[in-house]
Write an enzyme that holds these catalytic residues in place. Structure first.
Site, mmCIF file in Angstrom:
data_model
loop_
_atom_site.group_PDB
_atom_site.id
_atom_site.type_symbol
_atom_site.label_atom_id
_atom_site.label_comp_id
_atom_site.label_asym_id
_atom_site.label_seq_id
_atom_site.Cartn_x
_atom_site.Cartn_y
_atom_site.Cartn_z
ATOM 1 N N LYS A 126 0.788 -1.076 -0.150
ATOM 2 C CA LYS A 126 -0.061 0.002 0.078
ATOM 3 C C LYS A 126 0.791 1.495 0.163
ATOM 4 O O LYS A 126 0.318 2.208 -0.685
ATOM 5 C CB LYS A 126 -0.959 0.156 1.124
ATOM 6 C CG LYS A 126 -0.252 -0.039 2.415
ATOM 7 C CD LYS A 126 -0.944 0.502 3.486
ATOM 8 C CE LYS A 126 0.078 0.532 4.722
ATOM 9 N NZ LYS A 126 -0.566 0.807 6.066
ATOM 10 N N THR A 127 2.048 1.290 0.748
ATOM 11 C CA THR A 127 2.851 2.375 0.657
ATOM 12 C C THR A 127 3.347 2.548 -0.637
ATOM 13 O O THR A 127 3.446 3.975 -1.487
ATOM 14 C CB THR A 127 4.063 2.111 1.680
ATOM 15 O OG1 THR A 127 3.547 1.762 2.847
ATOM 16 C CG2 THR A 127 4.860 3.586 1.776
ATOM 17 N N ASP A 170 -3.457 7.432 5.387
ATOM 18 C CA ASP A 170 -3.140 6.018 5.648
ATOM 19 C C ASP A 170 -3.848 5.510 6.859
ATOM 20 O O ASP A 170 -4.069 6.468 7.704
ATOM 21 C CB ASP A 170 -1.664 6.039 5.657
ATOM 22 C CG ASP A 170 -1.063 4.705 5.526
ATOM 23 O OD1 ASP A 170 -1.829 3.811 5.339
ATOM 24 O OD2 ASP A 170 0.262 4.358 5.514
ATOM 25 N N GLU A 171 -3.766 4.132 7.171
ATOM 26 C CA GLU A 171 -4.248 3.482 8.124
ATOM 27 C C GLU A 171 -5.702 4.081 8.753
ATOM 28 O O GLU A 171 -5.958 4.440 9.998
ATOM 29 C CB GLU A 171 -3.302 3.908 9.490
ATOM 30 C CG GLU A 171 -2.049 3.364 9.212
ATOM 31 C CD GLU A 171 -1.763 1.691 9.319
ATOM 32 O OE1 GLU A 171 -2.703 1.356 9.415
ATOM 33 O OE2 GLU A 171 -0.418 1.451 9.185
ATOM 34 N N GLN A 224 -6.894 -4.629 10.677
ATOM 35 C CA GLN A 224 -5.681 -4.307 11.371
ATOM 36 C C GLN A 224 -6.111 -3.109 12.513
ATOM 37 O O GLN A 224 -5.266 -2.198 12.710
ATOM 38 C CB GLN A 224 -4.524 -3.876 10.518
ATOM 39 C CG GLN A 224 -3.961 -4.830 9.746
ATOM 40 C CD GLN A 224 -3.003 -4.643 8.943
ATOM 41 O OE1 GLN A 224 -1.886 -4.185 9.524
ATOM 42 N NE2 GLN A 224 -2.959 -4.686 7.697
ATOM 43 N N ARG A 230 3.682 -9.126 10.358
ATOM 44 C CA ARG A 230 4.850 -8.334 10.405
ATOM 45 C C ARG A 230 5.996 -9.099 9.717
ATOM 46 O O ARG A 230 7.041 -8.370 9.384
ATOM 47 C CB ARG A 230 5.345 -7.551 11.540
ATOM 48 C CG ARG A 230 4.389 -6.761 12.226
ATOM 49 C CD ARG A 230 3.935 -5.337 11.416
ATOM 50 N NE ARG A 230 2.469 -5.850 10.884
ATOM 51 C CZ ARG A 230 2.066 -5.363 9.803
ATOM 52 N NH1 ARG A 230 2.605 -4.267 9.176
ATOM 53 N NH2 ARG A 230 0.948 -5.740 9.334
#
Length: 852
Positions: A62-63, A250-251, A308, A679
């Site tokens: 996504k980044t 983001d997030e 998340q 992660r």
DNA sequence: CCAGGGGCGTTTTTT
DNA sequence: ACGCCCCTGG
């Protein structure tokens, strides 16, 4: 069926747009910004419209998508860098994103705002402070400042006698502010016949007053006040609505109501009559106006993953993401499911855990990069034993070529670091605790910072009181109270009273000390020479404002304050080695101010104070450091490591017992575990301890229910909960403790999964078919509390003396020879080479061993 | 006014 | 087990 990666039917409509040439007329298959992207990622980069939701599974790039999207907007001349506002979760993520965008563009992203919600709001508020009656050098209060103030208020109101605690009041105030409820709106809705409520109202009111009087905002205010500012002053809001044409967040799953409202405000169109006002002020609007003369709302891109979402406790509302399409009309959704980070084994583990959360959109991560190694499990007898396992594996990985910096250890609570640190220090494993007790939270650093704050914001009574007698200058609580009361009765600030304290007729020693401090602060303030923010229409970042003439550097001001106050000298002179460390810490702070000035030329004192207030735990991460990173699962969000250890997989820890009372608590704990698992790039280790010391008491823990959600064949236990617990009746049989009169193998973990197992039974997965296995958890005997901690005594070999060369027998590992004994007392460690199980280090006190 | 000792609450997670 | 707060004696 569900194993097939794809797009849910509900989303297909949106996805098919990729093939519509009219929508993507500019698409060039050789566009470097699209090279190497999968179709979904391309769609997310290329789509143009009012609102886009990118549902990005963990590790789905996504980044990459975000940075490419920003670069694409700029490169195609659809936006100037200054028209982009990107919100990230940490400052570190912001810095990385800026770097990557600049790399893609091959030019500077100057003027682009890439920052956290809090940083962006501070920037806006400092600039527009006057409009909301604030000083532009307002202080930002952290949680301990908040607690300090609340403690004082509660004491003064004797509210503690009716059950108020600072922590509870703090939490409640924070929740209210996250819902954009201020003291006025709370007062309107309060139930006046409820004395508890009226007491809370009074606490809240006084808290608000004190902050206002001190020219201070707390974390939650930063967001809330910005929203209020925009709502109360449409022409101020219009400046930002005009400027930011593209907003990327983001997030998004972790945004709370206040943040959501801020996004709404920023993407609101500007009405024609306000545009006319702007134009009259000389603000350039011609390029962005629509036919009606207004300015259309900015386009919004949000990226998130509801699996998340781990910040419900601070007000994050998952509905922001689940209802995005309803919220923002014309919204399109793109789903990224292909994972480029982890092995299939790791992803399968993650999928198997998260699918136990009902009420979620089906989404399955997949990869085409192969299964990889199995997940490794380990059960220690104690937290130290568990830590020893982690240290041993870290060691082994390092010898096999994995750099320390590519490994991380995660845990649920900060308290778990202790055992890990003790063992890591002993084993000489280089490590770094990320977050936890932060540098800036140390008392001596807060003291030094309080000097700077007192200079920058003369209204800040909290900072001033903190340094009043630090270092000791003979000003006690009596003097302090007299000053405070004089200030209150005469409508003066604490600082003003300090300056004219002669009126209070203190003794010569006290008067001298007070005058000395007042002079010191005044002289430092004169060095600062504050330059008022310019009034240009384009809000430029304060730290890039180079116009201020001859401002003394922050490090010089700090050096001056330290020198004249004698803060460091006093510590050095005390002779206490701890004070020596404190002195060194303050020197380190001074070094940090120099670093800051070097990285941000022209930065002001207030810029530095802001920077310090808003550093996040993850910001401390230094990629260049060759150390293993230790952090909480929350801090781990957004990061990735080659090898990941998740520790403390016990009922009561993960899931944490506190979450049991909260609705949705268990699901959030599961997401937290999911975040941790995802992660890992190549290796994942899951560990737990059968007993854990808490408040000095040793209690026995049970394996986390989450472990049992992972299919057997995925985990290879180096020591399973079953083997770790099968003592000869001397230790509590934790797993069985609450089992009814179940079958012979009832609540036990399959012993064959242990190191001596590995036969066919393991593959056949007997365990999973055993209905009794979950009896401990599913039992109906208890409701609110989990039956997760069975207190009992553990084995105590404390007086067993061992010497190198002696032979011992271990319940699980069989016979072996002692090679070395290290440590002392309860922490004595025996190094033993077992005849069959190899070399082990055991904590003598609790190891199931005996001499033979 | 201050240093030292005893008592108590604490641990969920964070910008 | 630890850190913070309050109390007491110098």
């Amino acid at each position: 069926m569900r194993a097939v990666p794809g797009v849910p039917s509900r989303l297909r409509t949106a996805m098919t747009l990729i093939h519509e040439p009219t929508e993507f007329s500019g698409q060039d298959p050789n566009d470097p910004l699209l090279l190497g992207l999968n179709p979904q990622q391309r769609a997310a980069v290329e789509y143009r419209g009012p609102a886009l939701l990118i549902v990005a599974g963990a590790g789905s790039g996504k980044t990459r998508v975000l940075t490419h999207r920003i670069a694409s907007l700029v490169e195609k001349r659809e936006a100037w860098p200054s028209q982009i506002l990107a919100i990230t979760f940490t400052n570190k993520a912001a810095g990385e994103m800026r770097e990557r965008v600049e790399l893609l563009l091959g030019s500077s992203a100057k003027g682009m705002w890439i920052s956290t919600f809090h940083s962006a709001c501070v920037r806006i508020l400092r600039r527009e402070a006057a409009a909301v009656g604030l000083s532009s050098s307002f202080t930002i209060y952290d949680s301990s400042d908040q607690r300090n103030i609340l403690k004082r208020i509660i004491k003064q109101l004797a509210a503690d006698t009716v059950g108020f605690t600072p922590a509870a009041a703090q939490g409640r105030i924070s929740n209210l502010k996250n819902e954009l409820s201020d003291i006025e709106s709370f007062a309107r809705n309060v139930n006046t016949s409820d004395p508890q409520e009226m007491m809370f109202l009074e606490i809240f009111r006084q808290y608000t007053q004190r902050l206002r009087a001190a020219g201070a905002l707390d974390f939650d205010d930063l967001i809330g006040e910005t929203v209020f500012l925009f709502r109360a002053f449409p022409q101020v809001a219009a400046l930002y609505q005009r400027r930011f044409r593209h907003l990327l967040v983001d997030e998004y799953q972790d945004t709370n109501h206040a943040q959501y409202s801020l996004i709404r405000e920023l993407t609101t169109p500007v009405a024609p009559h306000i545009v006319a006002e702007l134009e009259a002020q000389g603000v350039l609007v011609s390029g962005v106006q629509d036919a009606s003369g207004g300015i259309p709302g900015a386009s919004l891109t949000v990226v998130g993953d509801s699996d998340q979402s781990i910040y419900a406790f601070r007000g994050a509302d998952i509905r922001n993401i689940t209802e995005f399409e309803r919220d923002f009309s014309g919204a399109t959704v793109v789903l990224l499911e292909q994972n480029y980070r982890s092995t299939q084994n790791i992803l399968s583990t993650a999928n198997s855990v998260i699918q136990n959360n009902f009420d979620r959109k089906e989404k399955r991560l997949w990869t085409d990069s192969g299964d990889g190694d199995p997940i490794v499990g380990f059960t220690g007898y104690t937290a130290h034993d568990e830590a020893q396992f982690v240290a041993d594996e870290v060691d082994a990985l390092h010898r096999a070529g994995t750099a320390y910096r590519d490994m991380a250890v995660f845990y649920r609570t900060n308290a778990q670091t202790r055992a890990l640190e003790e063992i890591f220090v002993r084993q000489a494993v280089p490590y770094r605790v990320v977050g936890g007790t932060k540098f800036y939270e140390r008392a001596e650093i807060k003291d030094a910072m309080a000097y700077l704050i007192a200079v920058a914001n003369p209204l800040d009574e909290l900072a001033l009181r903190r340094i009043l007698n630090t270092p000791k200058r003979g000003i006690g609580s009596v003097t302090e109270a007299a000053l405070a009361s004089f200030a209150e009765h005469n409508g003066l600030t604490f600082r003003e009273v300090l300056r004219d304290s002669d009126a209070l007729n203190f003794g010569p020693k006290v008067s001298g000390a007070l005058r000395g401090l007042a002079d010191l602060l005044d002289e430092a303030a004169a060095m600062v020479d504050p330059a008022p923010p310019s009034d240009g229409a384009d809000p430029e970042p304060v730290e890039h404002n180079l116009s201020a003439p001859h401002r003394t550097s922050v490090s010089d001001i700090l050096a001056f304050l330290l020198e004249r106050s004698g803060l460091v000298t006093t510590l050095r002179a005390s002779g206490d080695p701890q004070d020596e460390t404190r002195a060194e810490n303050i020197e380190e702070l001074l070094a940090q101010t120099r670093d800051f000035m070097r990285e941000n030329p022209g930065a002001t004192l207030v810029d530095f104070l802001t920077h310090v207030s808003l550093v996040a735990a993850a910001d401390e991460l230094d990629d260049a450091s060759g150390t293993v990173s230790l952090m909480t699962l929350h801090t781990a969000k957004g990061l990735e490591y080659d090898s990941v250890f998740i520790t403390g997989l016990e009922e009561g820890i993960l899931p944490h017992q506190m979450s049991a009372h909260e609705p949705g608590g268990l699901a959030e704990e599961r997401r937290l575990f999911y975040v941790g698992i995802t992660r890992a790039r190549r290796r994942l280790y899951l560990s737990l301890a059968m007993s854990r010391a808490q408040f000095g008491e040793v209690s026995v823990a049970m394996p986390s229910r989450f472990l049992q959600e992972i299919p057997d064949p995925l985990i290879q236990w180096k020591q399973s909960p079953g083997t770790a617990n099968s003592r000869n009746g001397t230790s509590p049989r934790a797993l069985n403790a609450r089992r009814g009169s179940g079958g012979a193998n009832g609540g036990e973990w399959n012993e064959k999964r242990g190191i001596r197992g590995g036969g066919l039974d393991e593959i056949r997965g007997i365990r999973d078919r055993d209905p009794e296995r979950f009896s401990v958890i599913k039992g109906t005997t208890t409701t609110a509390q989990w039956a997760n901690r069975v207190t009992g005594r553990v084995r105590d070999n404390g007086d067993l003396t061992l010497a190198p060369g002696e032979r011992i027998r271990h319940v699980d590992f069989g016979d072996g020879r002692v090679t070395q004994v290290t440590g002392e007392g309860a922490k004595r460690i025996a190094h033993i080479v077992f005849d069959t199980a190899g070399a082990k280090k055991l904590l003598v006190k609790i190891a199931p061993i005996e001499k033979i």
